[in-house]
Motif scaffolding. Sequence first.
Motif, short mmCIF file in Angstrom:
data_model
loop_
_atom_site.label_atom_id
_atom_site.label_comp_id
_atom_site.label_asym_id
_atom_site.label_seq_id
_atom_site.Cartn_x
_atom_site.Cartn_y
_atom_site.Cartn_z
N TRP A 1 -3.34 11.86 -5.42
CA TRP A 1 -3.54 10.71 -4.56
C TRP A 1 -4.91 10.76 -3.87
CZ3 TRP A 1 -1.07 6.21 -3.47
CH2 TRP A 1 -1.43 5.54 -2.30
N CYS B 1 4.37 8.98 -4.08
CA CYS B 1 3.01 8.78 -4.60
C CYS B 1 1.97 9.28 -3.61
CB CYS B 1 2.76 7.30 -4.89
SG CYS B 1 3.64 6.67 -6.34
N SER C 1 -5.76 5.76 3.51
CA SER C 1 -4.66 6.55 2.98
C SER C 1 -3.59 6.80 4.05
CB SER C 1 -5.19 7.87 2.43
OG SER C 1 -4.16 8.60 1.82
N VAL D 1 -0.74 8.35 -10.81
CA VAL D 1 -0.19 8.00 -9.50
C VAL D 1 -0.41 6.51 -9.18
CG1 VAL D 1 -2.20 8.68 -8.10
CG2 VAL D 1 0.09 8.80 -7.13
N LYS E 1 2.39 3.81 -8.35
CA LYS E 1 2.32 3.04 -7.10
C LYS E 1 2.52 1.55 -7.39
CE LYS E 1 -1.51 1.81 -5.13
NZ LYS E 1 -2.78 1.70 -4.43
#
Length: 150
Positions: free
Chosen positions: A76, A70, A88, A37, A41
């Motif tokens: 994640w 993502c 996040s 991921v 990204k």
Amino acid sequence: MRRTVRPVLWSAVALVTVGVGSAQERPAQPKQKQLPVMVRKLTHAQKVLEALAREDYTLLATHADGLAACVKDVTWRINDTERYLMFSNDFGREVASLQKAAKDKRGDAATLAFIDMTMTCVKCHRYLRDEGISRVPDLGPLAPRTRPAE
């Protein structure tokens, strides 16, 4: 001359038809292993920068959507601390702003969203490094390095 052209033309049509038919009958290629991921990204972020520089709103929307995917990826979330979750969530909001700016074709708003998103990304990675949060599966080369023992 017409007599020789027709058979050649029909032969070409037959070859194309057979080629298309056999291409459709081939088994699907095995799906390549999906990239981690954080690698995805980074790739999407680089493409967003390219799209901003070119004012290519189609490319921008595509890669803003890729960043949003993502954030939704199960790999994640690597930490449950309040600070990590704050970073996040901020990142997700900034990506949503980037998506909206791409849709509305607002280059300055997209650029600002990209800068905010990038700052959040850097702050989060710094936090993970400073806290010594070690590498977890699927982070690839962007995984935070743990500090050497003192």
